[in-house]
Write a protein that holds these residues in place. Structure first.
Motif, PDB file in Angstrom:
ATOM      1  N   GLY A  20      29.697  70.031  12.376  1.00  0.00           N
ATOM      2  CA  GLY A  20      29.174  71.182  11.751  1.00  0.00           C
ATOM      3  C   GLY A  20      28.062  71.213  11.004  1.00  0.00           C
ATOM      4  N   ARG A  21      27.700  70.083  10.553  1.00  0.00           N
ATOM      5  CA  ARG A  21      26.531  70.140   9.555  1.00  0.00           C
ATOM      6  C   ARG A  21      25.270  69.862  10.097  1.00  0.00           C
ATOM      7  N   LYS A  22      24.141  70.565   9.490  1.00  0.00           N
ATOM      8  CA  LYS A  22      22.595  70.221   9.963  1.00  0.00           C
ATOM      9  C   LYS A  22      21.875  68.918   9.675  1.00  0.00           C
ATOM     10  N   ILE A  23      21.341  68.274  10.384  1.00  0.00           N
ATOM     11  CA  ILE A  23      20.737  67.208   9.905  1.00  0.00           C
ATOM     12  C   ILE A  23      19.212  67.673   9.569  1.00  0.00           C
ATOM     13  N   MET A  24      19.036  67.902   8.303  1.00  0.00           N
ATOM     14  CA  MET A  24      17.555  68.348   7.916  1.00  0.00           C
ATOM     15  C   MET A  24      16.365  67.316   8.298  1.00  0.00           C
ATOM     16  N   ARG A  25      16.630  66.003   8.076  1.00  0.00           N
ATOM     17  CA  ARG A  25      15.730  65.032   8.616  1.00  0.00           C
ATOM     18  C   ARG A  25      16.248  63.638   8.513  1.00  0.00           C
ATOM     19  N   ALA A  26      16.035  62.682   9.034  1.00  0.00           N
ATOM     20  CA  ALA A  26      16.430  61.305   8.957  1.00  0.00           C
ATOM     21  C   ALA A  26      15.516  60.284   8.375  1.00  0.00           C
ATOM     22  N   GLU A  27      15.882  59.324   7.730  1.00  0.00           N
ATOM     23  CA  GLU A  27      15.053  58.422   6.780  1.00  0.00           C
ATOM     24  C   GLU A  27      15.556  56.864   7.383  1.00  0.00           C
ATOM     25  N   VAL A  28      14.826  56.186   8.071  1.00  0.00           N
ATOM     26  CA  VAL A  28      15.159  54.883   8.378  1.00  0.00           C
ATOM     27  C   VAL A  28      14.445  54.022   7.643  1.00  0.00           C
ATOM     28  N   ARG A  29      15.216  53.250   6.698  1.00  0.00           N
ATOM     29  CA  ARG A  29      14.646  52.191   5.913  1.00  0.00           C
ATOM     30  C   ARG A  29      14.515  50.665   6.603  1.00  0.00           C
ATOM     31  N   HIS A  94      20.300  51.508   4.983  1.00  0.00           N
ATOM     32  CA  HIS A  94      19.196  51.311   5.606  1.00  0.00           C
ATOM     33  C   HIS A  94      18.886  52.511   6.483  1.00  0.00           C
ATOM     34  N   VAL A  95      19.733  53.550   6.681  1.00  0.00           N
ATOM     35  CA  VAL A  95      19.595  54.776   7.375  1.00  0.00           C
ATOM     36  C   VAL A  95      20.237  56.030   6.277  1.00  0.00           C
ATOM     37  N   ILE A  96      19.246  57.050   6.161  1.00  0.00           N
ATOM     38  CA  ILE A  96      19.936  58.245   5.547  1.00  0.00           C
ATOM     39  C   ILE A  96      19.744  59.522   6.393  1.00  0.00           C
ATOM     40  N   PHE A  97      20.695  60.322   6.328  1.00  0.00           N
ATOM     41  CA  PHE A  97      20.751  61.526   7.177  1.00  0.00           C
ATOM     42  C   PHE A  97      20.796  62.539   6.102  1.00  0.00           C
ATOM     43  N   GLU A 104      23.952  63.798   1.712  1.00  0.00           N
ATOM     44  CA  GLU A 104      23.381  62.796   2.517  1.00  0.00           C
ATOM     45  C   GLU A 104      24.382  61.849   3.066  1.00  0.00           C
ATOM     46  N   LEU A 105      24.191  61.616   4.565  1.00  0.00           N
ATOM     47  CA  LEU A 105      25.179  60.885   5.036  1.00  0.00           C
ATOM     48  C   LEU A 105      24.354  59.408   5.106  1.00  0.00           C
ATOM     49  N   ARG A 106      24.881  58.499   4.597  1.00  0.00           N
ATOM     50  CA  ARG A 106      24.254  57.213   4.355  1.00  0.00           C
ATOM     51  C   ARG A 106      24.922  56.275   5.049  1.00  0.00           C
ATOM     52  N   TYR A 107      24.024  55.326   5.838  1.00  0.00           N
ATOM     53  CA  TYR A 107      24.622  54.166   6.638  1.00  0.00           C
ATOM     54  C   TYR A 107      23.997  52.881   5.974  1.00  0.00           C
ATOM     55  N   GLN A 108      25.171  52.214   5.234  1.00  0.00           N
ATOM     56  CA  GLN A 108      24.924  50.726   4.765  1.00  0.00           C
ATOM     57  C   GLN A 108      25.347  49.885   5.361  1.00  0.00           C
ATOM     58  N   ASP A 109      24.762  48.562   5.380  1.00  0.00           N
ATOM     59  CA  ASP A 109      25.299  47.478   6.331  1.00  0.00           C
ATOM     60  C   ASP A 109      24.605  46.176   5.527  1.00  0.00           C
ATOM     61  N   VAL A 110      25.586  45.111   4.825  1.00  0.00           N
ATOM     62  CA  VAL A 110      25.056  44.063   4.236  1.00  0.00           C
ATOM     63  C   VAL A 110      24.485  43.053   5.152  1.00  0.00           C
ATOM     64  N   ARG A 111      25.442  43.006   6.350  1.00  0.00           N
ATOM     65  CA  ARG A 111      25.109  41.930   7.084  1.00  0.00           C
ATOM     66  C   ARG A 111      23.795  42.482   8.417  1.00  0.00           C
ATOM     67  N   GLN A 112      23.303  43.829   8.202  1.00  0.00           N
ATOM     68  CA  GLN A 112      22.185  44.401   8.922  1.00  0.00           C
ATOM     69  C   GLN A 112      22.420  44.022  10.495  1.00  0.00           C
ATOM     70  N   PHE A 113      23.717  43.844  10.957  1.00  0.00           N
ATOM     71  CA  PHE A 113      24.056  43.632  12.438  1.00  0.00           C
ATOM     72  C   PHE A 113      24.271  45.118  12.979  1.00  0.00           C
ATOM     73  N   GLY A 114      24.295  46.075  12.419  1.00  0.00           N
ATOM     74  CA  GLY A 114      24.764  47.547  13.145  1.00  0.00           C
ATOM     75  C   GLY A 114      23.467  47.982  13.870  1.00  0.00           C
ATOM     76  N   THR A 115      23.819  48.795  14.874  1.00  0.00           N
ATOM     77  CA  THR A 115      22.832  49.289  15.662  1.00  0.00           C
ATOM     78  C   THR A 115      22.970  51.014  15.866  1.00  0.00           C
TER      79      THR A 115
END
Length: 285
Positions: A20-29, A94-97, A104-115
């Motif tokens: 039900g939440r709205k993504i105002m913008r996404a940031e890809v690092r 690595h990615v912030i919604f 902010e919904l933040r995606y973290q990934d030490v190994r950087q294998f996620g997709t």
């Protein structure tokens, strides 16, 4: 790697946190996290969309955004967390919604294998990684007869077959070891040698264990936490996985670690007697 119980626990947490939440913008690092489309298209398509629902298929999370669906795989150590915008960002974010209400919904990934893949929802049924998945463990189509029919054509270890996502979606090393222990089947047993009765024991054990693991929030064997940052508790109930040299909870014999299907494998050699067909090429300490 998070397996079905962990991914399902994450899904349930995200459903309560962001549906039900709205993504105002996404940031890809870290651009390589986003496989499709391009990063520019990815961020453009996510402007102002609403997260309607968070679903799961196998080990994949699916964010229903209406016309688009965001498909994400956590791989080894990916994780999501909901934060206030002013909170300090942890390493490996690595990615912030950026959501409404200053969160902010933040995606973290030490190994950087996620997709992450953002695709039109109408194309979801044609998305190759999902097309290749077998039935879910709780799917009514997954019967003992279904499993034995597959076993009959596989001259490989039963563990290798159960790890194959094309056969059953969502199982991984931890739960396959636990399932085979409860079913009293050695992981190196040839799949084609197993009876219908053995296949039935596997199906029953699989569903019992996965239900219990989900109820306990999954297993935090390494770095897994759910969407609230909480660890699972099922690792405290594991019978064989990670218990090398400890006594079996059933018979007291020591748990041993073998190499089966290219994976570290934990067994009780008394409860799960090695089959006659086992050789050093298939199973080694």
């Amino acid at each position: 790697m998070p397996e079905l119980p962990e991914v399902e626990t994450v899904r349930r947490g995200l459903q309560s946190l962001v549906a039900g939440r709205k993504i105002m913008r996404a940031e890809v690092r870290l651009p390589r996290i986003v496989r499709t489309p391009s990063v520019d298209e990815f961020t453009q398509e996510l402007l102002g969309v609403t997260i309607h629902e968070v679903r799961r298929r196998g080990k994949y999370l699916l964010f229903d955004l209406g016309a688009q669906t965001l498909i994400t795989h956590l791989r080894m150590e990916g994780r999501y967390g909901l934060y206030r915008a002013e909170e300090a960002q942890l390493p490996h974010t690595h990615v912030i919604f950026h959501l409404d209400q200053g969160q902010e919904l933040r995606y973290q990934d030490v190994r950087q294998f996620g997709t992450m893949d953002l695709i039109p929802s109408f194309a979801l049924e044609k998305f190759s990684p999902l097309l290749q998945l077998g039935p879910e463990p709780f799917d009514k189509r997954l019967t003992a007869k279904y499993l034995q029919a597959i076993f009959q054509h596989r001259k490989t270890s039963v563990k290798a077959v159960l790890l194959d996502q094309r056969v059953i979606a969502g199982l991984g090393n931890i739960y396959v070891d636990e399932i085979l222990f409860r079913a009293r089947i050695h992981p190196a047993e040839y799949a084609q040698d197993l009876s219908l009765h053995a296949a039935r024991r596997i199906v029953v054990a699989m569903r019992e264990i996965l239900r219990q693991a989900i109820a306990h929030g999954g297993s935090s064997v390494r770095s897994y936490v759910n969407g609230f940052g909480e660890e699972g508790q099922y690792q405290l109930a594991l019978h064989v996985y990670g218990r090398t040299a400890q006594p079996c909870t059933v018979c007291g014999a020591p748990i041993v670690k073998l190499r089966v299907a290219g994976r570290g494998t934990h067994v009780c050699t008394k409860c799960q007697r090695p089959p006659y067909s086992c050789t050093k090429s298939k199973m080694r300490l």
